[in-house]
Scaffold this active site. Structure first.
Site, short mmCIF file in Angstrom:
data_model
loop_
_atom_site.label_atom_id
_atom_site.label_comp_id
_atom_site.label_asym_id
_atom_site.label_seq_id
_atom_site.Cartn_x
_atom_site.Cartn_y
_atom_site.Cartn_z
N SER A 83 68.08 11.60 -6.02
CA SER A 83 67.51 12.93 -6.20
C SER A 83 68.42 13.83 -7.02
CB SER A 83 67.25 13.59 -4.84
OG SER A 83 66.98 14.97 -4.99
N CYS A 84 67.84 14.47 -8.02
CA CYS A 84 68.58 15.46 -8.82
C CYS A 84 69.10 16.60 -7.95
CB CYS A 84 67.67 15.99 -9.91
SG CYS A 84 68.26 17.46 -10.78
N PHE A 85 68.33 16.96 -6.90
CA PHE A 85 68.67 18.13 -6.11
C PHE A 85 69.61 17.82 -4.94
CE2 PHE A 85 65.29 19.89 -8.60
CZ PHE A 85 65.62 21.23 -8.70
#
Length: 239
Positions: free
Chosen positions: A137-139
């Site tokens: 996940s990028c976040f």
């Protein structure tokens, strides 16, 4: 003042949105388009993968949201996976920014910092290193290309592609993600965040405020111009 094109808010499938960004970058690089600012949302909800991200969980292929299958789309830019549900995406296609990637991020993100400050939200750059590559996940992490609140909520994750002197930078602003869906996709919880404005008209307010900030930060003279039928045809041909 520099002439810029402002493309009105567009809601469309992720594969279409990525095709638009790729085509606009090519056109700008060839001198056929001025600098461009646009905002868009994803329908149906989707997961976008970074250009070099080859591995992701098999079960993502069968995920649904509101009785629709989640699209899996590859971005032309780098980074990790982003869940596009309850978010707003910005894209800038322009030239003349620093040749150094980090400095170019900072130059472009100035309008995000200023705009969100006008909305009552102070943001700062993330501090994580390249450990982000271990997370799907990028976040999950916030690098120097990302903007976080004082509560360490990663509000904006951005990615960039440069072709010659032209570049595309787009980023997801995580406004009202469904907490259960996020955990189902990435296997980890996400915190909710409260904004100092009403969610009812949040997207039009954010778009207008960030546009005004971009006008100031880039000395831009915006001309609002939707995509024409001829442009849509060219985009579909290159999709």
């Amino acid at each position: 003042m520099t002439p810029w094109r402002l493309i009105p808010l567009l809601n469309a499938p992720g594969s279409v949105q990525m095709a638009i960004d790729r085509w606009l970058l090519q056109q700008h690089r060839q001198g056929k388009q001025p600098p461009i600012l646009r905002f868009y949302t994803w329908e149906p909800a989707a997961i976008s993968l970074g250009y070099h991200q080859r591995r992701y969980p098999d079960f993502w292929k069968n995920l649904t949201w509101e009785d629709k299958k989640l699209e899996i789309v590859r971005r032309p830019t780098g980074g990790r996976a982003v869940l596009h549900q309850g978010d707003l995406t910005y894209a800038i296609i322009a030239s003349g920014f620093s040749k150094t990637k980090t400095l170019a991020y900072e130059q472009i993100c100035t309008f995000l910092l200023q705009g969100w400050r006008s909305l009552g939200v102070e943001l700062h750059y993330g501090t994580s290193g390249r450990g982000y590559i271990r997370h799907p996940s990028c976040f999950s992490t916030a690098t120097a290309a990302d903007l976080v609140t004082k509560e360490s909520y990663k509000l904006i994750g951005s990615a960039q592609l440069r072709q010659g002197t032209a570049l595309l930078q787009h980023g997801s602003m995580r406004l009202s993600p469904n907490l259960e869906l996020f955990e189902r996709v990435f296997g980890e919880p996400i915190q909710a965040v409260q904004f100092p404005f009403s969610h009812k008209d949040a997207i039009p307010l954010i778009v207008e405020t960030l546009t005004q900030a971009a006008r100031h930060c880039f000395a831009a003279e915006f001309t609002t111009q939707p995509l024409s039928e001829a442009e849509w045809e060219a985009i579909r041909e290159n999709q």
